[in-house]
Design a protein around this motif. Structure first.
Motif, PDB file in Angstrom:
ATOM      1  N   ALA A 177      13.602 -35.314  26.023  1.00  0.00           N
ATOM      2  CA  ALA A 177      12.577 -34.151  26.163  1.00  0.00           C
ATOM      3  C   ALA A 177      12.782 -33.563  27.584  1.00  0.00           C
ATOM      4  N   ASP A 178      12.769 -34.553  28.577  1.00  0.00           N
ATOM      5  CA  ASP A 178      12.760 -34.071  29.928  1.00  0.00           C
ATOM      6  C   ASP A 178      14.101 -33.195  30.160  1.00  0.00           C
ATOM      7  N   HIS A 179      15.139 -33.776  29.771  1.00  0.00           N
ATOM      8  CA  HIS A 179      16.515 -33.032  30.002  1.00  0.00           C
ATOM      9  C   HIS A 179      16.307 -31.612  29.376  1.00  0.00           C
ATOM     10  N   ILE A 180      15.853 -31.608  28.028  1.00  0.00           N
ATOM     11  CA  ILE A 180      15.579 -30.041  27.622  1.00  0.00           C
ATOM     12  C   ILE A 180      14.690 -29.146  28.372  1.00  0.00           C
ATOM     13  N   GLY A 181      13.598 -29.921  28.885  1.00  0.00           N
ATOM     14  CA  GLY A 181      12.435 -29.402  29.766  1.00  0.00           C
ATOM     15  C   GLY A 181      13.214 -28.856  30.887  1.00  0.00           C
ATOM     16  N   SER A 182      14.041 -29.524  31.591  1.00  0.00           N
ATOM     17  CA  SER A 182      14.706 -29.483  32.821  1.00  0.00           C
ATOM     18  C   SER A 182      15.813 -28.307  32.530  1.00  0.00           C
ATOM     19  N   PHE A 183      16.455 -28.431  31.453  1.00  0.00           N
ATOM     20  CA  PHE A 183      17.230 -27.048  31.261  1.00  0.00           C
ATOM     21  C   PHE A 183      16.390 -25.784  31.226  1.00  0.00           C
ATOM     22  N   PHE A 184      15.471 -25.747  30.674  1.00  0.00           N
ATOM     23  CA  PHE A 184      14.447 -24.559  30.499  1.00  0.00           C
ATOM     24  C   PHE A 184      14.179 -23.921  31.999  1.00  0.00           C
ATOM     25  N   ALA A 185      13.862 -25.480  32.497  1.00  0.00           N
ATOM     26  CA  ALA A 185      13.381 -25.041  34.017  1.00  0.00           C
ATOM     27  C   ALA A 185      14.137 -24.293  34.781  1.00  0.00           C
ATOM     28  N   ALA A 186      15.577 -24.931  34.922  1.00  0.00           N
ATOM     29  CA  ALA A 186      16.709 -24.553  35.396  1.00  0.00           C
ATOM     30  C   ALA A 186      17.135 -23.164  35.109  1.00  0.00           C
ATOM     31  N   LEU A 187      16.958 -22.850  33.759  1.00  0.00           N
ATOM     32  CA  LEU A 187      17.346 -21.655  33.451  1.00  0.00           C
ATOM     33  C   LEU A 187      16.039 -20.430  33.918  1.00  0.00           C
ATOM     34  N   ARG A 188      15.079 -20.972  33.854  1.00  0.00           N
ATOM     35  CA  ARG A 188      13.766 -20.104  34.259  1.00  0.00           C
ATOM     36  C   ARG A 188      14.125 -19.751  36.007  1.00  0.00           C
ATOM     37  N   ARG A 189      14.408 -20.817  36.306  1.00  0.00           N
ATOM     38  CA  ARG A 189      14.623 -20.978  37.965  1.00  0.00           C
ATOM     39  C   ARG A 189      15.478 -19.802  38.230  1.00  0.00           C
ATOM     40  N   GLU A 190      16.564 -19.751  37.452  1.00  0.00           N
ATOM     41  CA  GLU A 190      17.885 -19.073  38.048  1.00  0.00           C
ATOM     42  C   GLU A 190      17.466 -17.601  37.709  1.00  0.00           C
TER      43      GLU A 190
ATOM     44  N   GLU B  19      15.230  -5.722  29.993  1.00  0.00           N
ATOM     45  CA  GLU B  19      14.401  -6.311  28.666  1.00  0.00           C
ATOM     46  C   GLU B  19      14.820  -7.474  28.319  1.00  0.00           C
ATOM     47  N   VAL B  20      15.983  -7.804  27.893  1.00  0.00           N
ATOM     48  CA  VAL B  20      16.471  -8.932  27.344  1.00  0.00           C
ATOM     49  C   VAL B  20      16.399 -10.026  28.257  1.00  0.00           C
ATOM     50  N   VAL B  21      16.634  -9.937  29.680  1.00  0.00           N
ATOM     51  CA  VAL B  21      16.713 -10.912  30.613  1.00  0.00           C
ATOM     52  C   VAL B  21      15.042 -11.255  30.591  1.00  0.00           C
ATOM     53  N   ARG B  22      14.279 -10.337  30.745  1.00  0.00           N
ATOM     54  CA  ARG B  22      12.959 -10.816  30.892  1.00  0.00           C
ATOM     55  C   ARG B  22      12.386 -11.530  29.318  1.00  0.00           C
ATOM     56  N   GLU B  23      12.780 -11.290  28.246  1.00  0.00           N
ATOM     57  CA  GLU B  23      12.433 -11.777  27.059  1.00  0.00           C
ATOM     58  C   GLU B  23      13.122 -13.374  27.352  1.00  0.00           C
ATOM     59  N   ILE B  24      14.262 -13.471  27.608  1.00  0.00           N
ATOM     60  CA  ILE B  24      14.934 -15.048  27.927  1.00  0.00           C
ATOM     61  C   ILE B  24      13.699 -15.724  29.003  1.00  0.00           C
ATOM     62  N   TYR B  25      13.496 -14.805  29.986  1.00  0.00           N
ATOM     63  CA  TYR B  25      12.438 -15.742  31.069  1.00  0.00           C
ATOM     64  C   TYR B  25      11.438 -15.898  30.453  1.00  0.00           C
TER      65      TYR B  25
ATOM     66  N   ASN C  26       9.577 -19.709  29.835  1.00  0.00           N
ATOM     67  CA  ASN C  26       8.252 -19.945  30.365  1.00  0.00           C
ATOM     68  C   ASN C  26       7.593 -20.593  29.310  1.00  0.00           C
ATOM     69  N   GLU C  27       7.755 -20.069  27.836  1.00  0.00           N
ATOM     70  CA  GLU C  27       6.736 -20.758  26.960  1.00  0.00           C
ATOM     71  C   GLU C  27       7.191 -22.000  26.595  1.00  0.00           C
ATOM     72  N   ALA C  28       8.610 -22.361  26.758  1.00  0.00           N
ATOM     73  CA  ALA C  28       9.011 -24.007  26.366  1.00  0.00           C
ATOM     74  C   ALA C  28       8.190 -24.693  27.377  1.00  0.00           C
ATOM     75  N   ILE C  29       8.319 -24.594  28.608  1.00  0.00           N
ATOM     76  CA  ILE C  29       7.815 -25.257  29.652  1.00  0.00           C
ATOM     77  C   ILE C  29       6.107 -25.383  29.474  1.00  0.00           C
ATOM     78  N   ALA C  30       5.792 -24.438  29.414  1.00  0.00           N
ATOM     79  CA  ALA C  30       4.221 -24.225  29.246  1.00  0.00           C
ATOM     80  C   ALA C  30       3.905 -25.243  28.046  1.00  0.00           C
ATOM     81  N   GLU C  31       4.539 -24.958  26.910  1.00  0.00           N
ATOM     82  CA  GLU C  31       4.118 -25.916  25.660  1.00  0.00           C
ATOM     83  C   GLU C  31       4.497 -27.525  26.030  1.00  0.00           C
ATOM     84  N   LYS C  32       5.550 -27.575  26.794  1.00  0.00           N
ATOM     85  CA  LYS C  32       5.518 -29.235  27.225  1.00  0.00           C
ATOM     86  C   LYS C  32       4.422 -29.708  28.225  1.00  0.00           C
ATOM     87  N   LYS C  33       3.887 -28.657  29.066  1.00  0.00           N
ATOM     88  CA  LYS C  33       2.830 -29.083  30.057  1.00  0.00           C
ATOM     89  C   LYS C  33       1.754 -29.364  28.923  1.00  0.00           C
ATOM     90  N   LYS C  34       1.573 -28.555  27.992  1.00  0.00           N
ATOM     91  CA  LYS C  34       0.290 -28.692  27.145  1.00  0.00           C
ATOM     92  C   LYS C  34       0.370 -30.196  26.345  1.00  0.00           C
TER      93      LYS C  34
END
Lengths: 525, 514
Positions: free
Chosen positions: A248-261, A78-84, A88-96
């Protein structure tokens, strides 16, 4: 700041160069079916499991690191899916945001403002990530998650959030934007560097630059002057905008890396759940060091086959420790290809740190998994196909490394048996001597007989065995090669035709072979 | 100071014809193609007049041959190529015009800086040329004189002062650091006072999130973008008044920095470099060029492995093979009569012969090796022409008129290139006319080549040498483009073609007798 859930000391990238023979591997092992089942429609998961399976790790420590993280994921899903979801949300907001929409302008001021907005959004998400850390970190036991949560605590403290907020305010440049420059070879400004004003003057009057200074105001009607001023301002704000957009890209890529893993582990969870729901066994495999010669499987099955059919899935056992060659012979549709695929998949899953579809699986890690599958079950004797086969094998020969696993399925059955056997014998001998392990499914009796006669001690022989009642049990038994495969009874079963000779009168093992090519049964009328 | 030419030994003001001659010789021999290719993309140097002005004296030819010989030394060639590539004259001209046209607006100090740069570049280039030439073993009078001249010039006060002032000024400008503050429509400039790098501070704050290499959002700034219209440079000049006053003074003082010999060298070198550039790919393809030994006395000529330069340039560009030929005339021989199969290289041979005489007079290396050439006074060419409809006379009459005019001007030192002259007449008439013409040429003792399908001309007299275009012995249908010194035999080629189609006497007879 790194997620580091896939590896203690390196990044997990999903973009990688395609290895030679990779497309064949994907096709031969039905990997797309596996990845889709793991992804369940999530493109990020698909990319992560794809990459993790194709680029396995090299050491047992790395495998165990992931296996431990995966255990946490099963227990705290449950917790893992919440972090995921947060990533996802951070990356989606950045795309917007204005930048994410792909409006490709690097103009200083618009880029600056878009970047400030993105960073403000990220700061909000980071604060929430910090809260999750406070609430749940204690429930995780793996090294990977322990480090992850410790990093968040350390890097994202209140002082840091204050520092960031301070920058975001200063970067609105209410007092003007300041840069330094030198004179280029045309006396034009070069080497612009954005500058922070020095604290000088009094509380009431804080001059931005040193004395003496000279100013001019561009007259309202001076179009050329305003144009040049805009260019200069753009040049200078671009420096700030660049720094900020990169941040901003770095933080975005932190979230992307977290999501990827996390996506990799979610993919494993998805597959795990699906197989368990079918009542099938799933195990955490035991990794052995590369070149250790370990290869042992119990109840090993092909998860792709299980995902596609509702029929009972038959597992196989294999014990081939320190054996460089396994030759699989026997009846058509006796589960030989399925077995080969299940071995390849298990090896890839093991190397990725994923669970394996088996009761138990223990094997040495390998440099790479390679496949050389006959492209069609029904081989015709066209030279074009033979060329194509040789071509593929030559690609493998050019790229395969020692301590790899090579899976051959009916290789060189597109030429006559003698030629095919001779070529295969040469290839097998060369590769096994180079430390490559080969699983070879074949109808080439000359080939299997040669290894049975001369290399029995370093070769394991499996045979697809039909049941006593003629029904296919899809089970492989350890047995020496027979000179005849069971094509004709398969044919008879399919067409209900009388071949004039019952299948059970086939020659005894080791007798001079009366061989029929696979899939080309002789029809007597 | 005396200006010094590397093209002409004595002339202070070399007499070069600036008008291009309207002679058929250039198109007949494809010399126009050669000259256009050689001078292509070099229009600024106005080189064509040099190539349309063949020399008349051995001394002048030798003067250039010496330079070409020096240029065979890689070091010398690279030294002079490097100098030419700097385009000192073009840059000087451009920068001086900028200064002259300066309106005192925002571009003022930009223009002055470019002028300063050009002066420094000029000094660097001249110093380097002088230094590199002084290390070279030079054989030519032209380059030795140039070397001496440059050594003196570079040591002279007018040069050393120019250089010293220019460098000092550049160093001062390079050291300038200023701050620019933009707020709304207002620009403020001051000296840089150690303010901290703010991008770095921002970057440091967010550095902990760095995952990999950062994508740069910096637009591709053009370094020449001066935003001159914003007037920043004038504000910078106010912050650093002394430096910019020096810049003004420098430009006023040195507006004529270019030396006349350097100016002349910049153009004349291109004569050598452009020709060498043109023949380089041919040499790389294995073709030979050499300095001909030119004689004003002997009409014995020779050129081994020679070829048509214009054709060779085309073939080499297409990576096709160039066929070379040997030719020689020894007393009393004066005239080649070339016969043989069509498209076998006859016209090419004739052009080659004409080109050799022309290129030798330019002082250039010519196609071939062991070349001995007579210094002719004039080339006359007669190539089969499209009928000229504006002429009242018929084609034959027209041709005869031209021949008559040429013979009136020809001397024993002239060269004739005659290519299928009388094709508009019957063979009998053509033979008669050709004989007459050749008799005249040989009587004059002029040199020449005559391409013809009339075998009989090959045995005209002792001054005539027979050359024949040839075919491959194994497959007579393949032409070799080799033109060999051998007796004319008009039947040889016809028999070869006939055999290929089974139409020789023997095969036809056998076929019929079957």
């Amino acid at each position: 700041m790194k997620a580091r859930l896939m590896s203690a000391d390196s990044d997990f990238e999903t973009e990688r160069e395609t290895r030679a023979g990779e497309e064949e591997l994907i096709q031969d092992l039905d990997l797309l079916v596996l990845w889709r089942a793991m992804a369940k429609g999530d493109a990020v998961i698909f990319e992560s499991v794809r990459s993790a399976l194709l680029a396995g790790v090299a050491t047992t420590e790395e495998v165990r690191y992931r296996q431990a993280v995966y255990r946490d994921c099963r227990e705290q899903s449950e917790v893992v899916r919440e972090i995921y979801a947060l990533a996802n949300e951070a990356i989606a907001e950045k795309k917007k945001s204005w930048r994410g929409l792909g409006i490709d302008s690097n103009s200083g001021e618009p880029l600056l403002h878009a970047s400030i907005k993105e960073l403000e959004m990220f700061v909000g998400v980071l604060r929430r990530l910090r809260r999750i850390t406070e609430e749940h970190a204690g429930k995780f036991s793996s090294e990977g998650f322990a480090r992850f949560f410790a990093t968040l605590r350390h890097e994202l403290d209140d002082a840091y959030f204050n520092e960031v907020t301070g920058h975001l305010r200063a970067l609105r440049f209410r007092d003007g934007v300041l840069a330094s420059a030198a004179l280029g070879d045309g006396n034009q400004g070069i080497a612009y560097v954005l500058r922070a004003p020095k604290p000088r003057g009094t509380f009431l009057h804080r001059p931005m630059v040193a004395k003496p200074s000279f100013s001019r105001t561009i007259p309202h009607e001076d179009q050329g002057g305003h144009y040049a001023l805009a260019g200069l301002r753009n040049r200078v704000t671009s420096l700030a905008a660049n720094a900020l957009a990169q941040s901003a890209d770095h933080i975005g890529s932190f979230f992307a890396a977290l999501r990827r893993e996390l996506a990799f582990y979610l993919g494993c969870l998805n597959l795990h759940d699906t197989l368990v729901d079918r009542g099938l066994p799933v195990c955490a495999p035991t990794p052995h060091p590369i070149a250790s010669g370990k290869m042992e499987a119990h109840g090993l099955y092909d998860p792709c086959l299980a995902l596609r059919t509702t029929a009972a899935v038959q597992g196989n056992d294999l014990c081939a420790d320190h054996v460089p060659l396994v030759i699989v012979t026997g009846a058509n549709q006796g589960g030989k290809s399925t077995f080969l695929r299940s071995m390849g998949l298990a090896q890839l899953m093991l190397g990725a740190g994923a669970p394996v579809a088996a009761d138990a699986f223990a094997a040495a890690l390998v440099e790479g998994v390679w496949t050389h599958f006959s492209r069609e079950e029904d081989a015709t004797m066209t030279s074009g196909k033979f060329d194509e086969e040789l071509q593929r094998m030559s690609v493998i020969g050019r790229h395969i490394r020692p301590h790899s696993l090579l899976l051959c399925n009916e290789s060189f059955s597109t030429t006559n048996e003698r030629e095919g056997s001779e070529i295969a014998t040469e290839i097998i001998t060369a590769m096994t001597e180079a430390g490559i392990t080969i699983l070879f499914v074949t109808h080439l009796f000359e080939l299997s007989h040669h290894f049975f006669a001369h290399h029995r001690d370093t070769t394991r022989f499996l045979r697809a065995e039909r049941g006593a009642d003629g029904a296919r049990p899809f089970q492989l038994i350890e047995a020496e090669p027979l000179s005849t495969s069971y094509s004709k009874d398969l044919y008879r079963k399919t067409f209900d035709a009388n071949l004039g000779r019952p299948a059970d009168t086939s020659p005894a093992p080791g007798a001079e072979h009366v061989h029929e090519a696979a899939g080309s049964p002789r029809i007597r009328t | 100071m005396v200006t010094h030419s590397v093209l002409f030994p004595d002339a202070e003001n070399p007499a070069v014809v600036e008008e291009e001659p309207a002679s058929a010789v250039f198109s007949d021999l494809n010399l126009d193609q050669i000259i256009s290719s050689v001078t292509a993309r070099k229009e600024a140097y106005s080189l064509r007049p040099f190539f349309f002005a063949p020399l008349t004296d051995l001394e002048g030819i030798l003067y250039r041959q010496e330079v070409f010989a020096d240029l065979e030394d890689t070091g010398v060639f690279e030294t002079l190529s490097a100098f030419a590539a700097e385009q000192l004259v073009a840059k000087f001209t451009y920068r001086v015009r900028d200064l002259r046209d300066d309106d005192g607006g925002y571009n003022h100090y930009h223009h002055e800086r470019y002028f300063l740069n050009a002066a420094i570049h000029y000094c660097d280039t001249v110093i380097q040329l002088s230094a590199r030439l002084s290390n070279r073993d030079l054989g030519s009078r032209a380059l030795r004189r140039l070397r001496d001249y440059l050594a003196t010039y570079v040591a002279s006060g007018r040069f050393t002062k120019l250089e010293a002032e220019a460098r000092a000024l550049k160093d001062e400008l390079d050291a300038v650091r200023y701050c620019v503050l933009v707020k709304g429509d207002r620009i403020t400039v001051a000296r840089y006072d150690g303010e901290a790098d703010y991008s770095e501070q921002v970057g440091t704050t967010f550095a902990r999130f760095q995952q990999g290499a950062a994508v740069s959002y910096l637009p591709e700034f053009r370094d020449y973008d001066s935003f001159a219209g914003a007037g920043v440079l004038d504000l910078v000049a106010k912050v650093f008044p002394d430096i910019f006053a020096s810049l003004d003074a420098f430009c006023a003082k040195h507006v004529e920095y270019l030396d006349e010999t350097v100016r002349l060298l910049d153009r004349e070198l291109q004569f050598y470099l452009s020709y060498l550039g043109y023949i380089r790919p041919l040499r790389e393809a294995g073709l030979r060029f050499s300095a001909p030994s030119v004689s004003a006395a002997s009409k014995s000529e020779q050129a081994l492995d020679t070829f048509d330069l214009a054709l060779a340039a085309q073939l080499t560009a297409r990576s096709e093979t160039v066929v070379c030929n040997d030719l020689f005339l020894s007393d009393p021989e004066r005239m080649f009569v070339v016969s043989g199969p069509n498209n076998g290289g006859k016209t090419t041979f004739a052009r080659t012969f004409g080109q050799l005489h022309y290129l030798a007079r330019l002082g250039c290396p010519v196609p071939g090796r062991d070349v001995h050439i007579f210094l002719c006074d004039r080339l006359f060419t007669h190539f089969e022409k499209e009928e000229d409809l504006t002429s009242l006379a018929g084609k034959l009459q027209d041709e005869l008129n031209r021949l008559k005019a040429d013979f009136d001007r020809a001397t024993p030192s002239s060269v004739f290139v005659l290519n299928e002259v009388f094709t508009s007449t019957s063979a009998e008439d053509a033979l008669f006319l050709s004989r007459e013409i050749l008799e005249q040429v040989t009587a004059l003792d002029a040199l020449g080549v005559c391409v013809t399908f009339l075998d009989e001309l090959a045995n005209l007299n002792e001054k005539v040498v027979s050359m024949v275009s040839t075919v491959l012995p194994e497959d007579p249908a393949i032409r070799t483009y080799k033109v060999l010194r051998q007796p004319a035999d008009g039947r040889a080629y016809a028999k070869a073609i006939a055999d290929k189609y089974g139409l020789t006497y023997e095969r036809l007879s056998a076929e019929i007798a079957r």
